[in-house]
Structure formats: structure tokens, C-alpha cells
Design a protein around this motif. Sequence first.
Motif, PDB file in Angstrom:
ATOM      1  N   MET A  64       0.826  -1.216   0.000  1.00  0.00           N
ATOM      2  CA  MET A  64       0.000   0.000   0.000  1.00  0.00           C
ATOM      3  C   MET A  64       0.855   1.260   0.000  1.00  0.00           C
ATOM      4  O   MET A  64       0.502   2.258  -0.637  1.00  0.00           O
ATOM      5  N   GLU A  65       1.998   1.238   0.684  1.00  0.00           N
ATOM      6  CA  GLU A  65       2.890   2.392   0.654  1.00  0.00           C
ATOM      7  C   GLU A  65       3.440   2.606  -0.753  1.00  0.00           C
ATOM      8  O   GLU A  65       3.537   3.733  -1.228  1.00  0.00           O
ATOM      9  N   CYS A  66       3.761   1.527  -1.426  1.00  0.00           N
ATOM     10  CA  CYS A  66       4.259   1.638  -2.795  1.00  0.00           C
ATOM     11  C   CYS A  66       3.169   2.190  -3.722  1.00  0.00           C
ATOM     12  O   CYS A  66       3.458   2.992  -4.606  1.00  0.00           O
ATOM     13  N   MET A  67       1.938   1.780  -3.516  1.00  0.00           N
ATOM     14  CA  MET A  67       0.837   2.223  -4.376  1.00  0.00           C
ATOM     15  C   MET A  67       0.423   3.668  -4.088  1.00  0.00           C
ATOM     16  O   MET A  67       0.230   4.467  -5.002  1.00  0.00           O
ATOM     17  N   LYS A  68       0.289   4.023  -2.807  1.00  0.00           N
ATOM     18  CA  LYS A  68      -0.280   5.327  -2.449  1.00  0.00           C
ATOM     19  C   LYS A  68       0.742   6.380  -2.036  1.00  0.00           C
ATOM     20  O   LYS A  68       0.443   7.564  -2.053  1.00  0.00           O
ATOM     21  N   ARG A  69       1.920   5.963  -1.609  1.00  0.00           N
ATOM     22  CA  ARG A  69       3.005   6.868  -1.211  1.00  0.00           C
ATOM     23  C   ARG A  69       2.611   7.810  -0.077  1.00  0.00           C
ATOM     24  O   ARG A  69       3.005   8.976  -0.058  1.00  0.00           O
ATOM     25  N   THR A  70       1.860   7.337   0.905  1.00  0.00           N
ATOM     26  CA  THR A  70       1.412   8.201   2.000  1.00  0.00           C
ATOM     27  C   THR A  70       2.553   8.595   2.925  1.00  0.00           C
ATOM     28  O   THR A  70       2.643   9.743   3.348  1.00  0.00           O
ATOM     29  N   LYS A  71       3.441   7.650   3.268  1.00  0.00           N
ATOM     30  CA  LYS A  71       4.565   7.974   4.149  1.00  0.00           C
ATOM     31  C   LYS A  71       5.522   8.942   3.458  1.00  0.00           C
ATOM     32  O   LYS A  71       6.061   9.850   4.092  1.00  0.00           O
ATOM     33  N   LEU A  72       5.730   8.758   2.167  1.00  0.00           N
ATOM     34  CA  LEU A  72       6.597   9.646   1.405  1.00  0.00           C
ATOM     35  C   LEU A  72       6.034  11.063   1.377  1.00  0.00           C
ATOM     36  O   LEU A  72       6.769  12.040   1.575  1.00  0.00           O
ATOM     37  N   ALA A  73       4.735  11.191   1.171  1.00  0.00           N
ATOM     38  CA  ALA A  73       4.099  12.517   1.138  1.00  0.00           C
ATOM     39  C   ALA A  73       4.197  13.197   2.500  1.00  0.00           C
ATOM     40  O   ALA A  73       4.465  14.401   2.578  1.00  0.00           O
ATOM     41  N   LYS A  74       4.012  12.435   3.563  1.00  0.00           N
ATOM     42  CA  LYS A  74       4.099  13.005   4.918  1.00  0.00           C
ATOM     43  C   LYS A  74       5.525  13.478   5.206  1.00  0.00           C
ATOM     44  O   LYS A  74       5.735  14.550   5.765  1.00  0.00           O
ATOM     45  N   ARG A  75       6.513  12.681   4.793  1.00  0.00           N
ATOM     46  CA  ARG A  75       7.909  13.059   5.006  1.00  0.00           C
ATOM     47  C   ARG A  75       8.254  14.311   4.205  1.00  0.00           C
ATOM     48  O   ARG A  75       8.923  15.218   4.704  1.00  0.00           O
ATOM     49  N   LEU A  76       7.785  14.393   2.963  1.00  0.00           N
ATOM     50  CA  LEU A  76       8.036  15.566   2.138  1.00  0.00           C
ATOM     51  C   LEU A  76       7.387  16.811   2.740  1.00  0.00           C
ATOM     52  O   LEU A  76       7.985  17.891   2.757  1.00  0.00           O
ATOM     53  N   GLN A  77       6.181  16.659   3.261  1.00  0.00           N
ATOM     54  CA  GLN A  77       5.503  17.788   3.900  1.00  0.00           C
ATOM     55  C   GLN A  77       6.291  18.283   5.110  1.00  0.00           C
ATOM     56  O   GLN A  77       6.443  19.484   5.311  1.00  0.00           O
ATOM     57  N   THR A  78       6.826  17.365   5.901  1.00  0.00           N
ATOM     58  CA  THR A  78       7.625  17.740   7.065  1.00  0.00           C
ATOM     59  C   THR A  78       8.887  18.488   6.638  1.00  0.00           C
ATOM     60  O   THR A  78       9.267  19.491   7.257  1.00  0.00           O
ATOM     61  N   ILE A  79       9.535  18.028   5.583  1.00  0.00           N
ATOM     62  CA  ILE A  79      10.747  18.682   5.078  1.00  0.00           C
ATOM     63  C   ILE A  79      10.431  20.095   4.603  1.00  0.00           C
ATOM     64  O   ILE A  79      11.162  21.048   4.902  1.00  0.00           O
ATOM     65  N   LEU A  80       9.322  20.261   3.873  1.00  0.00           N
ATOM     66  CA  LEU A  80       8.956  21.595   3.378  1.00  0.00           C
ATOM     67  C   LEU A  80       8.588  22.538   4.514  1.00  0.00           C
ATOM     68  O   LEU A  80       8.915  23.730   4.474  1.00  0.00           O
ATOM     69  N   GLU A  81       7.912  22.024   5.539  1.00  0.00           N
ATOM     70  CA  GLU A  81       7.586  22.852   6.706  1.00  0.00           C
ATOM     71  C   GLU A  81       8.856  23.305   7.418  1.00  0.00           C
ATOM     72  O   GLU A  81       8.967  24.462   7.850  1.00  0.00           O
ATOM     73  N   GLN A  82       9.822  22.397   7.557  1.00  0.00           N
ATOM     74  CA  GLN A  82      11.093  22.746   8.191  1.00  0.00           C
ATOM     75  C   GLN A  82      11.840  23.787   7.367  1.00  0.00           C
ATOM     76  O   GLN A  82      12.414  24.730   7.917  1.00  0.00           O
ATOM     77  N   ARG A  83      11.805  23.660   6.039  1.00  0.00           N
ATOM     78  CA  ARG A  83      12.463  24.635   5.168  1.00  0.00           C
ATOM     79  C   ARG A  83      11.820  26.012   5.318  1.00  0.00           C
ATOM     80  O   ARG A  83      12.511  27.027   5.453  1.00  0.00           O
ATOM     81  N   ASP A  84      10.474  26.047   5.319  1.00  0.00           N
ATOM     82  CA  ASP A  84       9.776  27.327   5.479  1.00  0.00           C
ATOM     83  C   ASP A  84      10.089  27.969   6.821  1.00  0.00           C
ATOM     84  O   ASP A  84      10.244  29.193   6.913  1.00  0.00           O
TER      85      ASP A  84
END
Length: 106
Positions: A64-84
Amino acid sequence: MPFWGLQKQLGIDVDSWLLRQSMPQPQGQAAACHAFEREWVECGHGLGQTRARRECQLEYEDFMECMKRTKLAKRLQTILEQRDKMIKEGKYTPPNYHMGKEEPGP
């Protein structure tokens, strides 16, 4: 073997929706999540639905992670929040080509 092959006569494959990644691919290459789906199916084969849900939970989560990429999206969101946050504090200045001020070179 069925007495009357209705699926074959109509040219459809009703069972293909069960295994999305196992269907024939346009370029003849395996789909991105094919390996995860195969592990999940092999794990649950012959166990029964209730037992397979319990024993094959890790394989299913990987698929399911491979199909939907939910953990990847959450990690990317955290990285962008930290950058901002770092930009607001003045600790980080993004390059001009990330801000749309300069054309990227070849």
C-alpha cells in the motif's frame, strides 16, 4: 475449467482487477509495485482471509505504501515545513533558481 468461457468469448478479464501490478504492462516491464504485490499474494496464499490479514500485515503495508506513497508525502511535507521555518528565521536562503528569479542553466 469452465464449461463455457464467457470471459474469453467477450475478450475481458474480470480477474485482472485483483492483481493490478501483475497485468501485462505496455512496455513489457514489470510495474513499479509488482514485487511488493507478489510478496503480499505469496504470503497470504493458502492461509485464509482472517489469518492472512494478521500474518501478512507487513507485506500489505509495504504494498500500500508503494501504491499510495502516504509515508513519502508526509515526510516531504515535514521537510517543506522545516524549510519554510528556516526561511522565516533567516537561517536558510534558497538559491535564485528555486525562487523563480533566475533561469536554470543547461
